[in-house]
Scaffold this active site. Structure first.
Site, PDB file in Angstrom:
ATOM      1  CG  ASN A 194      -7.587  -7.703   0.427  1.00 45.54           C
ATOM      2  OD1 ASN A 194      -7.084  -8.634  -0.178  1.00 45.54           O
ATOM      3  ND2 ASN A 194      -7.112  -7.277   1.605  1.00 45.54           N
TER       4      ASN A 194
ATOM      5  CG  ASP B  82      -4.200   0.295   4.892  1.00 44.23           C
ATOM      6  OD1 ASP B  82      -3.131  -0.256   5.219  1.00 44.23           O
ATOM      7  OD2 ASP B  82      -4.434   0.704   3.731  1.00 44.23           O
TER       8      ASP B  82
ATOM      9  CE  LYS C 212     -26.994 -13.006  10.169  1.00 42.98           C
ATOM     10  NZ  LYS C 212     -27.958 -13.926   9.591  1.00 42.98           N
TER      11      LYS C 212
ATOM     12  N   PRO D 238      -2.016  -1.977  12.978  1.00 44.93           N
ATOM     13  CG  PRO D 238      -1.133  -3.725  14.231  1.00 44.93           C
ATOM     14  CD  PRO D 238      -2.427  -3.091  13.826  1.00 44.93           C
ATOM     15  CG  ASP D 239       2.873  -0.371   8.040  1.00 43.98           C
ATOM     16  OD1 ASP D 239       3.477  -1.442   7.765  1.00 43.98           O
ATOM     17  OD2 ASP D 239       2.687   0.525   7.207  1.00 43.98           O
ATOM     18  CB  ILE D 240       2.856  -6.225   9.731  1.00 40.62           C
ATOM     19  CG1 ILE D 240       1.453  -6.405  10.318  1.00 40.62           C
ATOM     20  CG2 ILE D 240       3.765  -7.393  10.088  1.00 40.62           C
ATOM     21  CD1 ILE D 240       0.638  -7.515   9.681  1.00 40.62           C
TER      22      ILE D 240
ATOM     23  CE  LYS E 197       4.063   0.365   3.941  1.00 37.42           C
ATOM     24  NZ  LYS E 197       3.074  -0.288   4.797  1.00 37.42           N
TER      25      LYS E 197
HETATM   26  O1  PMT Z   1      -2.597 -12.642  -3.455  1.00 37.49           O
HETATM   27  P1  PMT Z   1      -2.634 -12.401  -4.942  1.00 37.49           P
HETATM   28  O2  PMT Z   1      -4.017 -12.527  -5.526  1.00 37.49           O
HETATM   29  O3  PMT Z   1      -1.616 -13.237  -5.674  1.00 37.49           O
HETATM   30  O4  PMT Z   1      -2.254 -10.862  -5.174  1.00 37.49           O
HETATM   31  C1  PMT Z   1      -0.961 -10.420  -4.853  1.00 37.49           C
HETATM   32  C2  PMT Z   1      -0.984  -8.982  -4.332  1.00 37.49           C
HETATM   33  C3  PMT Z   1      -1.507  -8.052  -5.401  1.00 37.49           C
HETATM   34  C4  PMT Z   1      -1.846  -8.876  -3.074  1.00 37.49           C
HETATM   35  C5  PMT Z   1       0.519  -8.657  -3.970  1.00 37.49           C
HETATM   36  O5  PMT Z   1       1.287  -8.771  -5.134  1.00 37.49           O
HETATM   37  C6  PMT Z   1       0.658  -7.244  -3.417  1.00 37.49           C
HETATM   38  O6  PMT Z   1       0.842  -6.280  -4.132  1.00 37.49           O
HETATM   39  N1  PMT Z   1       0.574  -7.102  -2.067  1.00 37.49           N
HETATM   40  C7  PMT Z   1       0.636  -5.814  -1.352  1.00 37.49           C
HETATM   41  C8  PMT Z   1      -0.711  -5.146  -1.402  1.00 37.49           C
HETATM   42  C9  PMT Z   1      -0.641  -3.685  -1.000  1.00 37.49           C
HETATM   43  O7  PMT Z   1      -0.756  -2.808  -1.772  1.00 37.49           O
HETATM   44  O8  PMT Z   1      -0.327  -3.469   0.220  1.00 37.49           O
HETATM   45  P2  PMT Z   1      -0.208  -2.014   0.916  1.00 37.49           P
HETATM   46  O9  PMT Z   1       0.055  -0.939  -0.030  1.00 37.49           O
HETATM   47  O10 PMT Z   1      -1.410  -1.885   1.772  1.00 37.49           O
HETATM   48  O11 PMT Z   1       1.037  -2.270   1.802  1.00 37.49           O
HETATM   49  C10 PMT Z   1       2.379  -2.091   1.384  1.00 37.49           C
HETATM   50  C11 PMT Z   1       3.230  -3.095   2.094  1.00 37.49           C
HETATM   51  O12 PMT Z   1       3.057  -2.991   3.515  1.00 37.49           O
HETATM   52  C12 PMT Z   1       2.905  -4.555   1.759  1.00 37.49           C
HETATM   53  O13 PMT Z   1       4.108  -5.231   1.754  1.00 37.49           O
HETATM   54  C13 PMT Z   1       2.005  -5.001   2.912  1.00 37.49           C
HETATM   55  O14 PMT Z   1       2.106  -6.403   3.149  1.00 37.49           O
HETATM   56  C14 PMT Z   1       2.570  -4.201   4.068  1.00 37.49           C
HETATM   57  N2  PMT Z   1       1.571  -3.844   5.099  1.00 37.49           N
HETATM   58  C15 PMT Z   1       0.532  -3.026   4.816  1.00 37.49           C
HETATM   59  C16 PMT Z   1      -0.365  -2.656   5.785  1.00 37.49           C
HETATM   60  C17 PMT Z   1      -0.189  -3.134   7.091  1.00 37.49           C
HETATM   61  N3  PMT Z   1      -1.032  -2.821   8.049  1.00 37.49           N
HETATM   62  N4  PMT Z   1       0.833  -3.952   7.347  1.00 37.49           N
HETATM   63  C18 PMT Z   1       1.718  -4.306   6.389  1.00 37.49           C
HETATM   64  O15 PMT Z   1       2.650  -5.054   6.644  1.00 37.49           O
END
Ligand code: PMT
Length: 397
Positions: A209, A278, A288, A305-307, A341
């Site tokens: 991403n 995700d 390849k 996994p959701d860390i 979470k």
């Molecule tokens: O890196 P930049 O270009 O500066 O951009 C910053 C950012 C937009 C990436 C940052 O500010 C941000 O918003 N990061 C979270 C992105 C997001 O929407 O994540 P999520 O909705 O998929 O997850 C929510 C939370 O769970 C986050 O804290 C994520 O790190 C955590 N997570 C999600 C999925 C997963 N499998 N494990 C996780 O730990």
């Protein structure tokens, strides 16, 4: 401007790295500091005083008997007017002289007469740095409360490779900013994730991403400047490691999960800034994928996994902070993630504001409600987030 109104005396001693001190003056000034340069006679063999005068906008002081000081007390007046003295580059000779408390030129006299802190950034040939005499002087200076910045290792002007290179001007500025920052996270261990993850489809292709890592790196820098011991688990990005931060490089969500879970129990705070995929590819190809193999290759996805949720579920785990990047309904979606979470704090941002770029618009959501922050550079928002975390940790909110 992180050094607004700070008065810094920059001492420049004789060494090839003196040319980098010119950039240091410019960068300190850009952060709002008022810089007064004092040079040793040796430094003038490498860079002229005119260069520093032009960059600092102030006359440069070279010797103790400078007639511009009406009371002939340049050493006292200059150091009394300073919030901090930084010497960069600091030669082996300079370190030896201040370790001995000598006062035979303006700079060392000023250092001896100072009533403000002193940071020195050594720069010399690797053997001079490793010499027992230099090491003895450095230990003495540390015992005297002098903060030693670096030196770094790498290729030296003399062609040799090893420790002794002056830190880069940007790194010295970071140390100066850290020096002035309120130590609201002193003694805390902070674990942070940043950047995207990369989920391989085959050896050269993958799903990722647009996260640049800037927000997470800014949080790491701010936490470290606030006195924390910081470990940054970073997906693939092209950013320099913030000064004093330990970086662990990872590629996939599974790598990130392993790196975080190995360290989470030992952390006081965990901040998940990473945009973790995700899903990963369950049937990643070893070789390849060939277009002429016929048909569109089926890509089978499996959930990662959701860390953050796993760290939050740890017994006696760290204080957990999440991030949420949404394209709409920021409050509703961010609050839902926070509850799901089971974390005390989440920072919401809109995708168009947060991904890539140097600026962002954050809204913090916690048990007390909604705290919108004024749109600002990520570095500024990161500091505000760190202050918010520190207040929640100490129960002041
Ligand atoms: O890196 P930049 O270009 O500066 O951009 C910053 C950012 C937009 C990436 C940052 O500010 C941000 O918003 N990061 C979270 C992105 C997001 O929407 O994540 P999520 O909705 O998929 O997850 C929510 C939370 O769970 C986050 O804290 C994520 O790190 C955590 N997570 C999600 C999925 C997963 N499998 N494990 C996780 O730990």
């Amino acid at each position: 401007m992180e050094l607004n109104g700070k008065r810094i005396v920059l001492g420049v001693t004789g060494g090839i790295a003196a040319y980098k001190a010119a950039e240091l003056v410019r960068l300190l000034g850009k952060q709002g500091a008022e810089v007064q340069v004092a040079m040793t006679e040796g430094a003038t063999h490498f860079v002229t005083a005119t260069t520093f005068q032009a960059l600092s906008g102030k006359p440069v002081y070279l010797d103790q008997w400078d007639a511009r000081m009406p009371n002939a007390m340049a050493h006292i007046d200059l150091s009394r007017a300073a919030d901090l003295i930084v010497v960069a580059p600091a030669s082996a000779d300079f370190l030896a002289r201040i370790a001995q408390g000598m006062a035979d030129d303006l700079l060392v006299t000023m250092v001896l007469a100072r009533d403000c802190p002193l940071l020195v950034a050594p720069a010399m040939n690797r053997q001079m740095w490793e010499n027992p005499a230099t090491q003895r002087n450095v230990r003495q200076l540390q015992a005297d409360g002098v903060q030693i910045l670096g030196p770094a290792s790498g290729e030296q002007a003399c062609g040799e490779v090893g420790a002794g290179r002056m830190l880069e001007p940007e790194e010295i500025v970071e140390e100066v900013v850290a020096f002035f920052a309120a130590k609201v996270l002193a003694g805390r261990k902070v674990l942070i994730t940043a950047g995207p993850t990369f989920e391989a489809i085959d050896p050269v292709r993958g799903i990722t991403n647009l996260s640049s890592g800037r927000m997470g790196y800014a949080v790491a820098r701010a936490a470290r400047q606030a006195g924390a011991e910081v470990t940054l688990v970073s997906g693939p990005v092209d950013l320099p490691v913030p000064q004093g931060v330990v970086r662990v490089k990872v590629r996939s969500a599974l790598d990130m999960h392993a790196a975080v879970m190995a360290r989470a129990a030992d952390a006081d705070v965990f901040v998940g800034v990473a945009a973790v995929a995700d899903y990963r590819v369950n049937n990643a190809a070893e070789h390849k994928l060939k277009k002429d193999a016929g048909g569109i290759p089926p890509i089978e996805l499996i959930e990662n996994p959701d860390i953050l949720a796993e760290v939050a579920a740890l017994k006696k785990g760290p204080f957990c902070v999440g991030f949420a990047a949404e394209s709409r309904n920021l409050e509703e979606y961010a609050q839902t993630k926070r509850r799901k979470k089971n974390i005390p704090l989440i920072a919401g941002n809109l995708i168009q504001d947060g991904f890539g770029g140097d600026d962002n618009r954050l809204v913090l959501f916690d048990d007390k409600g909604t705290h919108p922050l004024i749109p600002a550079p990520k570095s500024v928002l990161a500091r505000q987030l760190v202050e918010h975390i520190a207040q929640l940790l100490t129960g002041k909110m």
